[in-house]
Design an enzyme around this catalytic site. Structure first.
Site, PDB file in Angstrom:
ATOM      1  N   LYS A 189       0.826  -1.209   0.000  1.00 29.06           N
ATOM      2  CA  LYS A 189       0.000   0.000   0.000  1.00 29.06           C
ATOM      3  C   LYS A 189       0.861   1.260   0.000  1.00 29.06           C
ATOM      4  O   LYS A 189       0.571   2.230  -0.716  1.00 29.06           O
ATOM      5  CB  LYS A 189      -0.942   0.008   1.208  1.00 29.06           C
ATOM      6  CG  LYS A 189      -1.769   1.283   1.341  1.00 29.06           C
ATOM      7  CD  LYS A 189      -2.650   1.526   0.116  1.00 29.06           C
ATOM      8  CE  LYS A 189      -3.258   2.920   0.111  1.00 29.06           C
ATOM      9  NZ  LYS A 189      -4.095   3.214   1.256  1.00 29.06           N
ATOM     10  N   LEU A 190       1.934   1.266   0.786  1.00 25.65           N
ATOM     11  CA  LEU A 190       2.824   2.422   0.792  1.00 25.65           C
ATOM     12  C   LEU A 190       3.486   2.615  -0.571  1.00 25.65           C
ATOM     13  O   LEU A 190       3.639   3.742  -1.049  1.00 25.65           O
ATOM     14  CB  LEU A 190       3.886   2.265   1.887  1.00 25.65           C
ATOM     15  CG  LEU A 190       3.386   2.440   3.320  1.00 25.65           C
ATOM     16  CD1 LEU A 190       4.467   2.044   4.316  1.00 25.65           C
ATOM     17  CD2 LEU A 190       2.924   3.870   3.576  1.00 25.65           C
TER      18      LEU A 190
END
Length: 318
Positions: A171-172
């Site tokens: 996600k990052l």
């Protein structure tokens, strides 16, 4: 889920994303209790039919819990207060940190419960319609325990990335790539404008070719070129995510130079525009010529939202 007890769920954090997820779960027939320390967040959730509380202890031991919080540090202090007899699974939709998720997964397992990191994408609309996508980090056993909730929030649009923490990593990386694209598309459209080309025409043309993306096809036309800047996701949170992505890389000895440069640009924009500016207002910093005339964000220099409430939601990236 065969009875009412198994359908009890707590939603922790009733900001833009958490509030929408709580309403979605309520409409889907779950028995929802929402927690948030802020009166306005609870009042908004109550208007959607969600029962709320200002006392986290009231939802300890609820079979299922969804977290929508602003930072890993808040996850670390919240999860231990939720774990009690009766807890089945905690689903953390926060854009958090992998080390935190690994620790929370171990803690939950020691209490006979499951913890999964499941940061989401899809914005307010996805949260409100149960059509989010999620990056899931979990053991197979924990995923099985959390799956009823994931299905309710995503309609099955989730990817099991790997073990605990892996959902946070991807996600990052997703967010820092979006951050990079927001900068590069803005700069490119600024060049087009300098040549006398309508930025909207350039964006539409590029979006149908190899340089196209959701940023060029949707974000710039809908939020930047329109001048609305109302995605619901803050510049402060995107700057944080970009910096976290570079930090996570550094922890394992990776040095992504382009991503680091992008993260630095977002820090510069943060200093200029303030944390509460919409994240699409990065265009004001990197390509001011394509931003419709008007006052800059009134949030410039404003203090961040209180850490105990996810007022801006976790993401607006589709």
């Amino acid at each position: 889920m065969n009875n009412q007890i198994e359908r009890r769920i707590a939603v922790i954090g009733l900001g833009a994303m958490g509030g929408a997820m709580a309403a979605t779960l309520h409409k889907a027939g779950w028995d929802v209790t929402g927690f948030d320390p802020f009166d306005a967040a609870r009042a908004a959730a109550e208007k959607a039919g969600v029962r709320t509380t200002a006392n986290l202890a009231d939802v300890a031991g609820t079979p299922y819990a969804v977290l929508s919080l602003p930072a890993a540090s808040i996850v670390e202090t919240t999860v231990p207060q939720l774990l009690a007899p009766g807890t089945v699974a905690i689903i953390d939709t926060t854009t958090s940190e992998p080390a935190t998720s690994k620790h929370m997964a171990e803690l939950a397992q020691a209490h006979g419960a499951a913890f999964v990191d499941a940061p989401v994408s899809g914005g307010r609309d996805g949260a409100a319609t149960g059509s989010l996508s999620a990056f899931v980090g979990a053991t197979d056993e924990a995923l099985a325990a959390a799956e009823p909730v994931l299905l309710a929030l995503t309609g099955g649009k989730y990817s099991h990335i790997g073990g605990p923490g892996s959902g946070n990593v991807v996600k990052l990386l997703n967010n820092v790539l979006a951050a990079a694209n927001l900068v590069s598309v803005g700069e490119a459209l600024g060049v087009a404008k300098a040549y006398g080309i309508d930025p909207a025409t350039a964006a539409a043309s590029i979006s149908g070719a190899s340089g196209g993306s959701k940023v060029s096809a949707n974000m710039y036309p809908n939020w930047v070129l329109s001048g609305t800047h109302d995605s619901g996701f803050s510049l402060g949170l995107m700057a944080r995510d970009a910096a976290l992505a570079v930090d996570v890389a550094a922890q394992i000895g990776e040095k992504p130079s382009l991503l680091a440069a992008v993260a630095s640009q977002w820090q510069d924009a943060l200093a200029a525009l303030g944390p509460k500016a919409d994240f699409t207002e990065i265009a004001r910093a990197v390509a001011p010529s394509i931003t419709p005339a008007g006052a800059p964000s009134t949030a410039a220099g404003a203090a961040p939202a209180p850490a105990s409430s996810n007022a801006t939601g976790t993401t607006a990236i589709a």
